[in-house]
Scaffold this motif. Sequence first.
Motif, PDB file in Angstrom:
ATOM      1  N   ARG A  57       0.844  -1.195   0.000  1.00 42.23           N
ATOM      2  CA  ARG A  57       0.000   0.000   0.000  1.00 42.23           C
ATOM      3  C   ARG A  57       0.881   1.247   0.000  1.00 42.23           C
ATOM      4  N   MET A  58       0.556   2.222  -0.847  1.00 33.83           N
ATOM      5  CA  MET A  58       1.336   3.446  -0.927  1.00 33.83           C
ATOM      6  C   MET A  58       0.873   4.453   0.122  1.00 33.83           C
ATOM      7  N   PRO A  59       1.774   5.344   0.571  1.00 32.26           N
ATOM      8  CA  PRO A  59       1.377   6.371   1.540  1.00 32.26           C
ATOM      9  C   PRO A  59       0.269   7.261   0.988  1.00 32.26           C
ATOM     10  N   GLU A  60      -0.549   7.780   1.892  1.00 31.28           N
ATOM     11  CA  GLU A  60      -1.666   8.625   1.486  1.00 31.28           C
ATOM     12  C   GLU A  60      -1.198   9.853   0.715  1.00 31.28           C
ATOM     13  N   ALA A  61      -0.039  10.388   1.074  1.00 27.88           N
ATOM     14  CA  ALA A  61       0.466  11.583   0.386  1.00 27.88           C
ATOM     15  C   ALA A  61       0.740  11.288  -1.083  1.00 27.88           C
ATOM     16  N   PHE A  62       1.258  10.092  -1.376  1.00 29.53           N
ATOM     17  CA  PHE A  62       1.486   9.745  -2.771  1.00 29.53           C
ATOM     18  C   PHE A  62       0.169   9.523  -3.495  1.00 29.53           C
ATOM     19  N   SER A  63      -0.759   8.797  -2.857  1.00 28.21           N
ATOM     20  CA  SER A  63      -2.056   8.565  -3.487  1.00 28.21           C
ATOM     21  C   SER A  63      -2.766   9.879  -3.790  1.00 28.21           C
ATOM     22  N   ALA A  64      -2.571  10.874  -2.936  1.00 24.42           N
ATOM     23  CA  ALA A  64      -3.176  12.191  -3.180  1.00 24.42           C
ATOM     24  C   ALA A  64      -2.603  12.822  -4.445  1.00 24.42           C
ATOM     25  N   GLN A  65      -1.314  12.599  -4.707  1.00 30.66           N
ATOM     26  CA  GLN A  65      -0.723  13.108  -5.948  1.00 30.66           C
ATOM     27  C   GLN A  65      -1.343  12.429  -7.172  1.00 30.66           C
ATOM     28  N   LEU A  66      -1.518  11.119  -7.083  1.00 26.54           N
ATOM     29  CA  LEU A  66      -2.147  10.383  -8.178  1.00 26.54           C
ATOM     30  C   LEU A  66      -3.578  10.858  -8.397  1.00 26.54           C
ATOM     31  N   ASP A  67      -4.306  11.072  -7.319  1.00 30.62           N
ATOM     32  CA  ASP A  67      -5.682  11.549  -7.440  1.00 30.62           C
ATOM     33  C   ASP A  67      -5.722  12.950  -8.043  1.00 30.62           C
ATOM     34  N   ALA A  68      -4.776  13.811  -7.667  1.00 31.09           N
ATOM     35  CA  ALA A  68      -4.726  15.155  -8.232  1.00 31.09           C
ATOM     36  C   ALA A  68      -4.453  15.097  -9.736  1.00 31.09           C
TER      37      ALA A  68
END
Length: 236
Positions: A57-68
């Motif tokens: 599982r990737m950190p939430e901060a990275f997932s937020a970049q992908l979502d952005a």
Amino acid sequence: MFNPRPRIETLPITGRHACHVIDDALLDPGALVAHAVRHIGDFVEAPHNAFPGPELRMPEAFSAQLDAFFSLHLREHFAVRRTERMYSRLSLTTTTPEQLRPAQSLCHVDRLSVSPAHRIVASVLYLFDDPELGGTAFYAPKHPPEVILPMIHASGQLDAAAFEAAYGVRTGYMTESNAWFEKLLSVPARFNRLIVYEGTVFHSGEIRHPQRLSTDPRRGRLTLNGFFTCRRSLAA
């Protein structure tokens, strides 16, 4: 980390469904490979889903970049207003063909059912140099839901021998059409290529050369997978 000026190629699958392809998606894709190498001991198998290998599982901060990145460049292609939930993970395909469960010998969807107000979107980012490790193929059922759904349910209940006897599907990676599904599109793998598609379209990793799989993230079939639950646009 994501390319601020991506070029998006849209490949039709069937009907309104399409696969959106972005090459050179990350500015520094090697950083994700290095992350996988550093954390290889934290990868774990997830038997509840169809992926044939361990995941991280990737950190939430990275997932937020992908979502952005998704929201800025791809959301309009799916007629959705916003992302309500999402996560991302690194995945390493390692399972040998003979070890696959029946459900892993079939194409799959990322959600069999979703509320009418939502749409499921999925993404795969290829993080390996060897295209022979396989891209992604998309399929359509050859039979109506009342026939397909019991078969899919049985793939999660029966062992490999019983499933093959009942449905004629042999253990192994799915790479072509069979009696149950027709292959519609094959997207080749390329290092730092991101593909984005609706998760309710049947799909599968196209693993034609499983002997090339490796548990080493620097040589194996390492991908970054993202999953988005989105609110549909009012007009969708």
